[in-house]
Every structure is written in C-alpha cells, then in structure tokens.
Design a protein around this motif. Structure first.
Motif, PDB file in Angstrom:
ATOM      1  N   ASN A  64       0.841  -1.213   0.000  1.00  0.00           N
ATOM      2  CA  ASN A  64       0.000   0.000   0.000  1.00  0.00           C
ATOM      3  C   ASN A  64       0.868   1.252   0.000  1.00  0.00           C
ATOM      4  O   ASN A  64       0.540   2.243  -0.661  1.00  0.00           O
ATOM      5  CB  ASN A  64      -0.888   0.045   1.255  1.00  0.00           C
ATOM      6  N   ILE A  67       1.890   2.269  -3.466  1.00  0.00           N
ATOM      7  CA  ILE A  67       0.843   2.972  -4.226  1.00  0.00           C
ATOM      8  C   ILE A  67       0.748   4.416  -3.736  1.00  0.00           C
ATOM      9  O   ILE A  67       0.608   5.346  -4.539  1.00  0.00           O
ATOM     10  CB  ILE A  67      -0.518   2.238  -4.088  1.00  0.00           C
ATOM     11  N   ASN A  97      -2.663  -6.769  -6.425  1.00  0.00           N
ATOM     12  CA  ASN A  97      -3.753  -5.931  -5.910  1.00  0.00           C
ATOM     13  C   ASN A  97      -4.114  -4.778  -6.847  1.00  0.00           C
ATOM     14  O   ASN A  97      -5.263  -4.372  -6.898  1.00  0.00           O
ATOM     15  CB  ASN A  97      -3.385  -5.342  -4.542  1.00  0.00           C
ATOM     16  N   TRP A  98      -3.102  -4.207  -7.528  1.00  0.00           N
ATOM     17  CA  TRP A  98      -3.353  -3.038  -8.395  1.00  0.00           C
ATOM     18  C   TRP A  98      -2.703  -3.262  -9.761  1.00  0.00           C
ATOM     19  O   TRP A  98      -1.787  -2.531 -10.145  1.00  0.00           O
ATOM     20  CB  TRP A  98      -2.763  -1.767  -7.769  1.00  0.00           C
ATOM     21  N   GLU A 100      -3.421  -2.478 -12.654  1.00  0.00           N
ATOM     22  CA  GLU A 100      -3.475  -1.349 -13.594  1.00  0.00           C
ATOM     23  C   GLU A 100      -2.374  -0.324 -13.328  1.00  0.00           C
ATOM     24  O   GLU A 100      -2.098   0.524 -14.176  1.00  0.00           O
ATOM     25  CB  GLU A 100      -4.863  -0.683 -13.560  1.00  0.00           C
ATOM     26  N   ARG A 101      -1.691  -0.402 -12.189  1.00  0.00           N
ATOM     27  CA  ARG A 101      -0.649   0.574 -11.862  1.00  0.00           C
ATOM     28  C   ARG A 101       0.734   0.157 -12.379  1.00  0.00           C
ATOM     29  O   ARG A 101       1.689   0.891 -12.245  1.00  0.00           O
ATOM     30  CB  ARG A 101      -0.554   0.793 -10.336  1.00  0.00           C
TER      31      ARG A 101
END
Ligand code: MLT
Length: 254
Positions: A64, A67, A97-98, A100-101
C-alpha cells in the motif's frame, strides 16, 4: 512520510529492497539506469532513513505504501516495478492488488510461494531472538549467503555497504519484517492472472533463492523471461550492477 530516493527522468521504475537492507542497495544500479528512467527507491517503513516503527506491519501495508508513493507524486501512468527477495514479495502483492498501476514486473532473487510451517517457525524464533540480543549479532551470519565472494578484496566496498545496512536495521523493523514475511500470502495463483511482461532474475550462486526456485516462480506468469547472472549470489543487482542494468534496459526497451 516514507523516505524515497529519486534519480533521473523518463518512465518510472519503483525499486523495492531486500531484508535486512534498505534503498542504498539500489544505488549502483540507479546510476546507469537514471540516464533513461525515473528511478524511485523507497526505504520500507521502519527501514533506512525512516523512523522506527512502533507497531507491526504486513507486506500488504508495504505494498500500500508503494501505491501511496506513486499517488503522492501524481504518477498515474503504469510504472515498472523491480523487487529483490522481500521486495519481490511486496512487488507481487502490489501487482496482484493493483494490476493497472504496473506495466512491467522484475522479480529478482525471490520466490512466489508462501513460507512452509518450518520457515515460519524459524522466522518467529529469529524475531524473538533479535529482541533478546541485537541486530548486528543476529544478522552477521546472513552475510555469507548474500554475496557470492565476500572475501575477495575487490568486493570490500560492497561487503561494507551490506554490513552497514544490516547493522543499521532497527530491532523492531527486523522483527516485524520477519513476522510479516511469515504471514505473507502465496503469489503463485495471482501471478498466473498477470498480463504484464515479467522478467525473473536469479543469481547463479544464490543459496537463498537458487536459480531453480526463480525458474519455478517464472513459470507461474504467462509472459516471462528468465535470466541468470553468473558469479552472483542473493544480491545480484549490487554484485553485478552493469550486467543487471543491461538486462533491465533490454527488457524495458522491448
Ligand atoms: C531477503 O533478502 O529479503 C530475504 O532473504 C527474504 C526472506 O527472508 O525470505
């Protein structure tokens, strides 16, 4: 606020360090790469220049934080992520988890599977031991597994840097990280859903995550390239920064 090293400009690459080290381990690699890329190397919470962490954390918390670092710099475009060992575990969580990043994933000297029961027990013992003793004495035996040729005089600057990073790791950070790694989730299934190109890098003489472990990890992603760096152990980017940079340039330019 998480401490972050930044250098260069261009497509961003997020570099995630191993244990018990900090962002200084990436400096020899950032040097050549910053000519073409924006290199971002955070110290994980409690590590390096960050203050001591009073409370335990999970690898998900560290993911986290990655991000948050991108958000704080208003980086919305997908970035490349490169994690070594513990940094690799965090990278796997972040990408899962992400997705698209992230545009490209580099996993070096790491593994996808969660810990066995035996390894978890060993980590809990290590976490307890460090509170009863101190980091330098608990970490000292690790050095011989991190570097291929620690006794070679030409490697003295690397040995000294690694020792410095290890010895400066705070007691609580050392313990919380062991507990966080013991509790990490298995990344094999999430990896099979990744659509990004993945570069898996092994150190030929790495006793912690040998090439066969890295190769097994590489087989869980669909678009993978696997390379082994000769003459290196667990800290390939620090041991052979030029060869490592060459692999990264090739992968990211493609
Ligand atoms: C690391 O280099 O980050 C550690 O070897 C990871 C681990 O203990 O699994």
């Amino acid at each position: 606020m998480i401490h972050l090293r930044c250098a260069g400009s261009g497509k961003p690459i997020l570099f995630l360090h191993g244990f018990p080290l900090d962002s200084r381990m990436w400096l020899p690699l950032i040097d050549p790469l910053s000519s073409e890329f924006l290199c971002l190397a955070p110290d994980f919470r409690g590590f390096g220049e960050n203050p001591e962490e009073r409370f335990s954390f999970t690898l998900e918390d560290l993911a986290n934080d990655c991000i948050r670092i991108l958000d704080a710099r208003a980086i919305r475009q997908p970035v490349a992520i490169c994690g070594l060992s513990m940094g690799g575990y965090v990278a796997m969580q972040a990408v899962s988890n992400w997705p698209e990043r992230f545009s490209h994933v580099i996993l070096t000297n790491t593994r996808a599977e969660a810990d066995s029961l035996e390894t978890r027990k060993r980590r809990i013992e290590l976490a307890n031991r460090v509170f009863c003793s101190d980091v330098p004495s608990v970490a000292a035996p690790m050095l011989s597994n991190l570097l291929a040729k620690p006794a070679f005089p030409e490697n003295m600057p690397i040995v000294e840097l690694v020792q410095q990073m290890m010895n400066e790791t705070k007691t609580s950070t050392f313990a919380w990280s062991q507990l966080a790694m013991a509790e990490r989730r298995d990344s094999r299934l999430p990896m099979s859903r990744w659509t990004q190109p993945v570069l898996c890098i092994a150190g030929e003489e790495d006793p912690i995550t040998p090439p066969e472990v890295v190769r097994a990890m590489s087989q869980h992603a669909t678009q993978t390239t696997m390379v082994t760096i000769p003459g290196t152990a667990h800290l390939s980017p620090l041991e052979a920064p030029d060869r490592f940079a060459e692999k990264l340039f090739q992968f990211l330019r493609d």
